[in-house]
Scaffold this motif. Structure first.
Motif, short mmCIF file in Angstrom:
data_model
loop_
_atom_site.label_atom_id
_atom_site.label_comp_id
_atom_site.label_asym_id
_atom_site.label_seq_id
_atom_site.Cartn_x
_atom_site.Cartn_y
_atom_site.Cartn_z
N UNK A 116 0.83 -1.20 0.00
CA UNK A 116 0.00 0.00 0.00
C UNK A 116 0.86 1.26 0.00
N UNK A 117 1.95 1.22 0.76
CA UNK A 117 2.86 2.36 0.80
C UNK A 117 3.51 2.56 -0.57
N UNK A 118 3.87 1.47 -1.22
CA UNK A 118 4.52 1.57 -2.53
C UNK A 118 3.54 1.89 -3.66
N UNK A 119 2.27 1.60 -3.47
CA UNK A 119 1.29 1.84 -4.53
C UNK A 119 1.11 3.33 -4.83
N UNK A 120 1.17 4.17 -3.82
CA UNK A 120 0.96 5.60 -4.05
C UNK A 120 2.04 6.23 -4.93
N UNK A 121 3.34 5.99 -4.67
CA UNK A 121 4.34 6.52 -5.59
C UNK A 121 4.27 5.88 -6.98
N UNK A 122 3.85 4.63 -7.06
CA UNK A 122 3.71 3.98 -8.37
C UNK A 122 2.61 4.66 -9.18
N UNK A 123 1.50 4.99 -8.54
CA UNK A 123 0.42 5.70 -9.23
C UNK A 123 0.91 7.08 -9.67
N UNK A 124 1.68 7.75 -8.82
CA UNK A 124 2.24 9.05 -9.19
C UNK A 124 3.19 8.91 -10.38
N UNK A 125 4.01 7.87 -10.37
CA UNK A 125 4.92 7.64 -11.50
C UNK A 125 4.14 7.38 -12.79
N UNK A 126 3.05 6.63 -12.70
CA UNK A 126 2.21 6.40 -13.88
C UNK A 126 1.62 7.70 -14.41
N UNK A 127 1.22 8.56 -13.49
CA UNK A 127 0.71 9.89 -13.87
C UNK A 127 1.79 10.67 -14.62
N UNK A 128 3.02 10.67 -14.11
CA UNK A 128 4.11 11.38 -14.77
C UNK A 128 4.40 10.79 -16.15
N UNK A 129 4.37 9.47 -16.25
CA UNK A 129 4.60 8.82 -17.54
C UNK A 129 3.52 9.22 -18.54
N UNK A 130 2.27 9.24 -18.08
CA UNK A 130 1.18 9.69 -18.95
C UNK A 130 1.41 11.11 -19.44
N UNK A 131 1.84 11.99 -18.54
CA UNK A 131 2.08 13.38 -18.94
C UNK A 131 3.21 13.50 -19.94
N UNK A 132 4.30 12.81 -19.67
CA UNK A 132 5.49 12.97 -20.51
C UNK A 132 5.36 12.23 -21.84
N UNK A 133 4.82 11.01 -21.80
CA UNK A 133 4.79 10.19 -23.01
C UNK A 133 3.54 10.43 -23.85
N UNK A 134 2.38 10.47 -23.20
CA UNK A 134 1.14 10.53 -23.97
C UNK A 134 0.69 11.95 -24.24
N UNK A 135 0.69 12.81 -23.24
CA UNK A 135 0.20 14.17 -23.42
C UNK A 135 1.24 15.06 -24.08
N UNK A 136 2.51 14.92 -23.70
CA UNK A 136 3.64 15.67 -24.26
C UNK A 136 3.40 17.18 -24.27
N UNK A 137 3.18 17.78 -23.09
CA UNK A 137 2.95 19.23 -23.08
C UNK A 137 4.22 20.07 -23.12
N UNK A 138 5.40 19.43 -23.13
CA UNK A 138 6.64 20.19 -23.11
C UNK A 138 6.80 20.99 -24.39
N UNK A 139 7.27 22.19 -24.25
CA UNK A 139 7.59 23.02 -25.41
C UNK A 139 6.40 23.72 -26.02
N UNK A 140 5.22 23.65 -25.40
CA UNK A 140 4.08 24.33 -25.99
C UNK A 140 4.10 25.81 -25.68
N UNK A 141 4.83 26.21 -24.64
CA UNK A 141 5.01 27.61 -24.34
C UNK A 141 3.79 28.29 -23.78
#
Length: 142
Positions: A116-141
């Motif tokens: 349970x303790x490890x699940x919360x950072x794993x969910x956060x990491x999945x969120x970051x992966x979704x942002x970086x890989x799927x949404x790709x908001x970097x460089x939109x300015x």
């Protein structure tokens, strides 16, 4: 605190402009961690004395009140949604994390288990992966 908040936001804007990042990325990954540092220190200080439940509960309570009363109404009133995909992924994450925490409290009446303790950072990491890989908001300015 007001002066510190002003300089945190002002500095984030300068960093975002220099690196060409989206303002929301700057808010999520620069301003938000800087705003959380006092709470992290307070939690560490209280937890170090053996009052782990008090430390964690006060942080969750403080952030829930801050988000509910301060930021969310201002955000809803003053923000236009330019990237709906980024908006719904972030809003989903904001809903899933407290729901998971509440479920873990309900299931673990005698304390949290390691998974349970490890699940919360794993969910956060999945969120970051979704942002970086799927949404790709970097460089939109914007």
């Amino acid at each position: 605190m007001a002066i510190g908040a002003y300089f945190t936001v002002f500095s984030t804007e300068k960093i975002v402009a220099t690196l060409g990042l989206s303002k929301i990325i700057g808010g999520l990954f620069i301003t938000a961690p800087m705003a959380a540092l006092p709470e992290v220190f307070a939690t560490w200080y209280v937890a170090r004395s053996g009052q782990i439940t008090s430390g964690v509960t006060s942080v969750i309570g403080d952030h829930a009140v801050t988000m509910t009363l301060a930021f969310i109404p201002l955000t809803i009133v003053g923000m236009t949604i330019d990237d709906f995909q980024l908006f719904w992924i972030t809003l989903s994450f904001v809903a899933v994390m407290p729901a998971l925490y509440a479920a873990f409290i309900w299931w673990g009446r005698n304390g949290f288990r390691l998974w349970q303790v490890l699940a919360l950072p794993v969910v956060y990491a999945l969120y970051l992966v979704l942002l970086v890989v799927w949404v790709q908001p970097f460089g939109t300015g914007g």
